[in-house]
Design a protein around this motif. Structure first.
Motif, PDB file in Angstrom:
ATOM      1  N   CYS A 117     -14.236 -35.375 -21.989  1.00 38.89           N
ATOM      2  CA  CYS A 117     -14.129 -35.151 -20.544  1.00 38.89           C
ATOM      3  C   CYS A 117     -12.765 -34.643 -20.110  1.00 38.89           C
ATOM      4  CB  CYS A 117     -14.447 -36.444 -19.789  1.00 38.89           C
ATOM      5  SG  CYS A 117     -16.177 -36.881 -19.890  1.00 38.89           S
ATOM      6  N   GLY A 118     -11.821 -34.569 -20.992  1.00 38.83           N
ATOM      7  CA  GLY A 118     -10.528 -34.033 -20.584  1.00 38.83           C
ATOM      8  C   GLY A 118      -9.545 -34.035 -21.729  1.00 38.83           C
ATOM      9  N   PHE A 120      -5.233 -33.806 -21.920  1.00 41.59           N
ATOM     10  CA  PHE A 120      -4.051 -33.802 -21.062  1.00 41.59           C
ATOM     11  C   PHE A 120      -2.775 -33.782 -21.889  1.00 41.59           C
ATOM     12  CE2 PHE A 120      -7.469 -36.009 -18.868  1.00 41.59           C
ATOM     13  CZ  PHE A 120      -7.527 -35.303 -17.682  1.00 41.59           C
ATOM     14  N   MET A 129      -7.822 -40.724 -16.007  1.00 39.41           N
ATOM     15  CA  MET A 129      -9.206 -40.253 -16.183  1.00 39.41           C
ATOM     16  C   MET A 129     -10.056 -41.363 -16.792  1.00 39.41           C
ATOM     17  SD  MET A 129     -11.574 -37.829 -16.159  1.00 39.41           S
ATOM     18  CE  MET A 129     -10.863 -36.217 -16.116  1.00 39.41           C
ATOM     19  N   CYS A 181     -16.983 -32.296 -18.432  1.00 35.86           N
ATOM     20  CA  CYS A 181     -17.356 -32.954 -19.684  1.00 35.86           C
ATOM     21  C   CYS A 181     -18.235 -32.037 -20.523  1.00 35.86           C
ATOM     22  CB  CYS A 181     -18.087 -34.263 -19.406  1.00 35.86           C
ATOM     23  SG  CYS A 181     -17.091 -35.463 -18.527  1.00 35.86           S
TER      24      CYS A 181
END
Length: 188
Positions: A117-118, A120, A129, A181
């Motif tokens: 989903c991410g 970073f 998140m 996602c």
């Protein structure tokens, strides 16, 4: 040349078409006597026709036909109807038959899925998140991955045995506003 208003101008007396026309009395209306005579004679003829056929119909006595009375047999309310005659023979035909089914073996083992989903640069963004995902009732994990441009913190969910469950969780997250996602194969 003068500007005259022809629409509102009153006609001069004694000049033009209106001066030549005189008032004529309307023609007297005459009562159409001929139409009255024709109507009265038609009504009289129709009345005479009805009077002449009044008693001309033959009268016949109605014919009474007697129907034979049917005898009613009282049935026992607790009695069962007779057993129906068996029409199908499939049960006797299939008793001695065997059915063979070929079940194909699984060619490839199923791989588990994960949902990312991410990704970073800072761990605090990844933890943020993860907290948002936790508020949706799902558990996520943060992994630190070394890339060619430095360290990355990936937020992922899983492993999932079935892709359908991963899709279900993705729809839950989309309802919370998390739309990035993606579903991938699990990288243990």
């Amino acid at each position: 040349m003068t500007n005259r208003d022809y629409a509102n101008r009153k006609p001069a007396k004694g000049k033009g078409k209106t001066a030549r026309r005189g008032k004529q009395a309307p023609a007297p209306r005459r009562f159409p006597v001929l139409l009255l005579l024709i109507t009265v004679s038609l009504l009289g003829g129709f009345g005479y026709f009805l009077w002449s056929i009044n008693d001309s119909a033959e009268t016949t006595a109605p014919v009474v036909v007697e129907q034979p009375k049917k005898t009613v047999v009282k049935k026992d309310p607790n009695a069962l109807p007779p057993k129906p005659k068996e029409e199908w023979t499939y049960q006797q035909e299939l008793e001695n038959k065997k059915v063979e089914v070929d079940i194909p073996e699984k060619t490839a083992p199923t791989r588990p899925y994960q949902m990312q989903c991410g990704s970073f640069r800072t761990q605090s963004q990844a933890e943020q998140m993860k907290a948002v995902i936790a508020f949706q009732g799902l558990s996520a994990n943060v992994r630190k991955v070394k890339g060619t441009t430095g360290d990355w913190y990936k937020v992922s969910l899983g492993p999932y045995d079935r892709k359908r469950l991963a899709e279900k969780h993705r729809h839950i997250l989309q309802g919370a506003g998390i739309n990035g996602c993606i579903i991938l194969y699990w990288e243990g």
